[in-house]
Design a protein around this motif. Sequence first.
Motif, PDB file in Angstrom:
ATOM      1  N   SER A 339     -15.539  -2.060 -16.477  1.00  0.00           N
ATOM      2  CA  SER A 339     -16.195  -2.325 -15.195  1.00  0.00           C
ATOM      3  C   SER A 339     -15.450  -1.724 -14.012  1.00  0.00           C
ATOM      4  CB  SER A 339     -16.333  -3.838 -14.990  1.00  0.00           C
ATOM      5  OG  SER A 339     -15.054  -4.467 -15.009  1.00  0.00           O
ATOM      6  N   LEU A 340     -14.142  -1.489 -14.141  1.00  0.00           N
ATOM      7  CA  LEU A 340     -13.354  -0.979 -13.015  1.00  0.00           C
ATOM      8  C   LEU A 340     -13.384   0.544 -12.937  1.00  0.00           C
ATOM      9  CD1 LEU A 340     -11.399  -1.538 -10.675  1.00  0.00           C
ATOM     10  CD2 LEU A 340      -9.520  -1.445 -12.338  1.00  0.00           C
ATOM     11  N   THR A 341     -13.116   1.209 -14.050  1.00  0.00           N
ATOM     12  CA  THR A 341     -12.994   2.670 -14.043  1.00  0.00           C
ATOM     13  C   THR A 341     -14.257   3.380 -14.505  1.00  0.00           C
ATOM     14  OG1 THR A 341     -12.126   2.684 -16.298  1.00  0.00           O
ATOM     15  CG2 THR A 341     -10.530   2.456 -14.502  1.00  0.00           C
ATOM     16  N   PRO A 387      -6.435  -5.271  -5.077  1.00  0.00           N
ATOM     17  CA  PRO A 387      -7.262  -4.103  -4.714  1.00  0.00           C
ATOM     18  C   PRO A 387      -6.488  -2.794  -4.754  1.00  0.00           C
ATOM     19  CG  PRO A 387      -7.756  -5.929  -3.257  1.00  0.00           C
ATOM     20  CD  PRO A 387      -6.580  -6.352  -4.081  1.00  0.00           C
ATOM     21  N   ALA A 388      -5.204  -2.843  -4.396  1.00  0.00           N
ATOM     22  CA  ALA A 388      -4.387  -1.621  -4.437  1.00  0.00           C
ATOM     23  C   ALA A 388      -4.207  -1.162  -5.877  1.00  0.00           C
ATOM     24  CB  ALA A 388      -3.035  -1.879  -3.784  1.00  0.00           C
ATOM     25  N   GLY A 389      -3.908  -2.108  -6.768  1.00  0.00           N
ATOM     26  CA  GLY A 389      -3.747  -1.750  -8.176  1.00  0.00           C
ATOM     27  C   GLY A 389      -5.039  -1.235  -8.778  1.00  0.00           C
ATOM     28  N   ASP A 390      -6.176  -1.859  -8.426  1.00  0.00           N
ATOM     29  CA  ASP A 390      -7.468  -1.388  -8.936  1.00  0.00           C
ATOM     30  C   ASP A 390      -7.759   0.033  -8.460  1.00  0.00           C
ATOM     31  OD1 ASP A 390      -9.121  -4.644  -8.613  1.00  0.00           O
ATOM     32  OD2 ASP A 390      -7.755  -3.851 -10.136  1.00  0.00           O
ATOM     33  N   PHE A 391      -7.447   0.309  -7.191  1.00  0.00           N
ATOM     34  CA  PHE A 391      -7.680   1.651  -6.648  1.00  0.00           C
ATOM     35  C   PHE A 391      -6.845   2.692  -7.389  1.00  0.00           C
ATOM     36  CE2 PHE A 391      -8.789   4.814  -3.623  1.00  0.00           C
ATOM     37  CZ  PHE A 391      -7.636   5.548  -3.363  1.00  0.00           C
ATOM     38  N   LEU A 392      -5.581   2.364  -7.668  1.00  0.00           N
ATOM     39  CA  LEU A 392      -4.711   3.299  -8.374  1.00  0.00           C
ATOM     40  C   LEU A 392      -5.231   3.586  -9.778  1.00  0.00           C
ATOM     41  CD1 LEU A 392      -2.119   4.953  -8.471  1.00  0.00           C
ATOM     42  CD2 LEU A 392      -0.901   2.876  -9.188  1.00  0.00           C
ATOM     43  N   GLY A 397      -7.619   7.268 -13.638  1.00  0.00           N
ATOM     44  CA  GLY A 397      -8.691   7.520 -14.588  1.00  0.00           C
ATOM     45  C   GLY A 397      -9.437   8.805 -14.270  1.00  0.00           C
ATOM     46  N   GLN A 398      -9.674   9.060 -12.979  1.00  0.00           N
ATOM     47  CA  GLN A 398     -10.344  10.303 -12.581  1.00  0.00           C
ATOM     48  C   GLN A 398      -9.470  11.520 -12.887  1.00  0.00           C
ATOM     49  OE1 GLN A 398     -11.229   9.678  -8.439  1.00  0.00           O
ATOM     50  NE2 GLN A 398     -12.887   8.201  -8.865  1.00  0.00           N
ATOM     51  N   ARG A 399      -8.170  11.398 -12.660  1.00  0.00           N
ATOM     52  CA  ARG A 399      -7.263  12.508 -12.968  1.00  0.00           C
ATOM     53  C   ARG A 399      -7.272  12.823 -14.467  1.00  0.00           C
ATOM     54  NH1 ARG A 399      -1.982  10.309  -9.603  1.00  0.00           N
ATOM     55  NH2 ARG A 399      -2.755  10.718  -7.479  1.00  0.00           N
ATOM     56  N   LYS A 444       1.832  10.994 -10.104  1.00  0.00           N
ATOM     57  CA  LYS A 444       1.530  11.519  -8.770  1.00  0.00           C
ATOM     58  C   LYS A 444       1.190  10.361  -7.831  1.00  0.00           C
ATOM     59  CE  LYS A 444      -0.298  16.006 -10.267  1.00  0.00           C
ATOM     60  NZ  LYS A 444      -1.511  16.860 -10.321  1.00  0.00           N
ATOM     61  N   PRO A 445       1.750  10.358  -6.624  1.00  0.00           N
ATOM     62  CA  PRO A 445       1.438   9.285  -5.676  1.00  0.00           C
ATOM     63  C   PRO A 445       0.026   9.439  -5.112  1.00  0.00           C
ATOM     64  CG  PRO A 445       2.885  10.886  -4.655  1.00  0.00           C
ATOM     65  CD  PRO A 445       2.747  11.314  -6.084  1.00  0.00           C
ATOM     66  N   CYS A 446      -0.500   8.328  -4.617  1.00  0.00           N
ATOM     67  CA  CYS A 446      -1.797   8.342  -3.941  1.00  0.00           C
ATOM     68  C   CYS A 446      -1.750   7.364  -2.779  1.00  0.00           C
ATOM     69  CB  CYS A 446      -2.929   8.007  -4.902  1.00  0.00           C
ATOM     70  SG  CYS A 446      -2.912   6.300  -5.494  1.00  0.00           S
ATOM     71  N   GLN A 447      -2.592   7.581  -1.775  1.00  0.00           N
ATOM     72  CA  GLN A 447      -2.607   6.765  -0.572  1.00  0.00           C
ATOM     73  C   GLN A 447      -3.647   5.646  -0.687  1.00  0.00           C
ATOM     74  OE1 GLN A 447       0.519   8.127   0.935  1.00  0.00           O
ATOM     75  NE2 GLN A 447      -0.682   6.982   2.443  1.00  0.00           N
ATOM     76  N   PHE A 448      -3.209   4.453  -0.355  1.00  0.00           N
ATOM     77  CA  PHE A 448      -4.127   3.308  -0.275  1.00  0.00           C
ATOM     78  C   PHE A 448      -3.886   2.643   1.075  1.00  0.00           C
ATOM     79  CE2 PHE A 448      -6.874   0.019  -1.561  1.00  0.00           C
ATOM     80  CZ  PHE A 448      -6.333  -1.189  -1.153  1.00  0.00           C
ATOM     81  N   ASN A 449      -4.869   2.804   1.973  1.00  0.00           N
ATOM     82  CA  ASN A 449      -4.693   2.372   3.357  1.00  0.00           C
ATOM     83  C   ASN A 449      -3.453   3.065   3.924  1.00  0.00           C
ATOM     84  OD1 ASN A 449      -6.986   0.783   3.127  1.00  0.00           O
ATOM     85  ND2 ASN A 449      -5.818  -1.050   2.549  1.00  0.00           N
TER      86      ASN A 449
END
Length: 503
Positions: A339-341, A387-392, A397-399, A444-449
Motif C-alpha cells: 500500500s505504501l510503495t 511520514p518522513a520514513g514513508d517518503f524515503l 522504491g522508485q530508484r 543517496k540522500p533525499c529532501q523531506f521538507n
Amino acid sequence: MPALSLFFVILIVVGLLGIALWLGYLLRKNQQAKHLYLDLLNAAQAMTWRWTVESDTLLINHNWSKFLGFSIFELQPFSYRKGIRLVHPEDVVQISQAMDGIIHGESDTLQLEFRVKTQAQGFKWVQLSGQVLQRDKHGHPLQISGVVQDIHQLVLQKHRLQKDQVRDDFILELPELIRQEGELACAHKILELLQTLIKNEVGGVYLFSKAAQSLQLAANLSSEADVNLPDSLDVNCLQESGFDSQRIILTAATGVSAFAGVAKELDLNQLLAVSIMDDARCVLLIVLFNHAEQSFEKEDLYSVELLAQHFGCLLQQQRMQQALQQLVQQLEGGVQADSLTGLPNRNLVLDRMQQALERQKRNKRDLALLLIDLHDLNNINQQYGEPAGDFLLQVIGQRYSTALRKVDTLGRIGCDEFVVLIESYANSKDIMYIAKRLLEDSSKPCQFNEHELQVSANIGVFFYHEPEQELTPDAMIGKAEIALLKAKQRGEQTIVVYQPELE
C-alpha cells in the motif's frame, strides 16, 4: 405369747406397707422428674439421648420422631444396635471407632457428623455431641448422654459451594483447554466433570456430535465411532443396532418428544438433553439420564446448562476467529500490492518466484535473488516522524525500479526489506553490478521538507543454479537471509553472496 406374736405380725405388715408406700413415692418422683426433663428438652427442640451401656437402652425424646418420621412408639424401645441400623453404611465405621475409644477410656467426649436414614427424606446429615456421665471402678462407661443436631442443609450448602468452585475453576480453564486439546477432548472433560458433580443421580453421560448423515458417539468417555442411526427412535432399534440399555441415541429428526417413550422403556426416572449451541445451530448434545428415584437437583441442572452455555459461546468465538483469519488470508491474498510503495507484496513475490522456478525447470536458466535491508529507518521515524520514513521508502522504491528491467521482480516484503528476483542474466558479474547500483541508490540522500534523509543498506545474494534438490520460494529467501546476516556483520554498505559454508 399369742398376743405378742400378733403384735410382731402387725408390726411387720405395717413396715412392709410403709416400705411399699415409700417406694411408690420415689417411683412417682422419678417419673415426674423424667417427664419434666423430657418436657424441657422437647421445648428446646433438641434431639437428646442417654445411653445406658450395660443394658443397651437409649432414652430419646419426641424430637427424634419428628426428625426421623417415625412415631415415638415405633422407636421404643430404642437401643444402640437399633440406632446404628439407621446410619448410612459409609458412616458406620467412624461411629464404631469413636465408640471403641469411649469404651476403652481413650476419650470421654464424642463429636461426629454422619448421615441418618429418615422415613420421608432419605439420608440426612446430623451432628452428634456426647459426654460420658459415669464410669465404673474398672473405667467402663455406664452412661453416656448427648445431643444430636440437624445439619443437613449446612452440609449440602458446603458441598454445593465446593462443587460450584470446581465448576467455576473449570470454566476459567475452558478457553485454554479448547485451544490446546480441541473441542472433542474438551467435551470429554466436561462429561467427566458432570459425572463428578452429580454422580449420585446420573446413570450415564454421553456426547453426540453431528457429522454428515451420522452422529459421532463418544461412549464411556474414551472411544469414538461413526454410527448410522435409524430415523425413528425406539428400544427395538437400539437393541438391533447393538446398543445396550445404558445408551440413548438421538437424531435431529426424533426431537425431545421421543425421550418420554425411551425413558419409560429403559426404566429411567428422568432423561435430560442439553444442547450446546453455536450460532443457533446445535453442534453437541449432552444427555443425562437418571435411574434413581430422586430427581435432578436444580443446582445440578444449573451447572449443566452453565457449562453448556460457556462451551457453546467459546465454540462460537472459535468459529468467528477462524472465519476472521480466513477473511484476512483472503484479503491478503487478494491485495497483492504494497500500500505504501505500490510494489508487489510478499504474497505476489512468492507467487512470481514459484512461477520462475517452474520456468527454470523447463529452460534450465539460473535465477538470482537479492535481499536488501535498510538501516537507520527507525531513527528517521523517531526523529522526523513516520511520514518522513514513508517518503524515503517511496523514493528508494522508485530508484530501484529505475535501476531494474521491467521483466525483473521488485517487491517490498518487510518494513525495511526489499527483494529482487532476476531471471535470464548473462553471468554473476551482471548481478553483482546491479547489487552495487542498488546499494548506491539506497544511500543517496533525499529532501523531506527541510530535512535531509539518508540511510545505508546491506544486500544478501543467492544464486539458484540447476539444483540437485528443488527449493521452495521460502527456502530461497532463507538462503538470501543467511547471506544478508553475514553482510550486516561485516558492516554497512556490504554485499555477501550465499555459500553453503555460511550455514
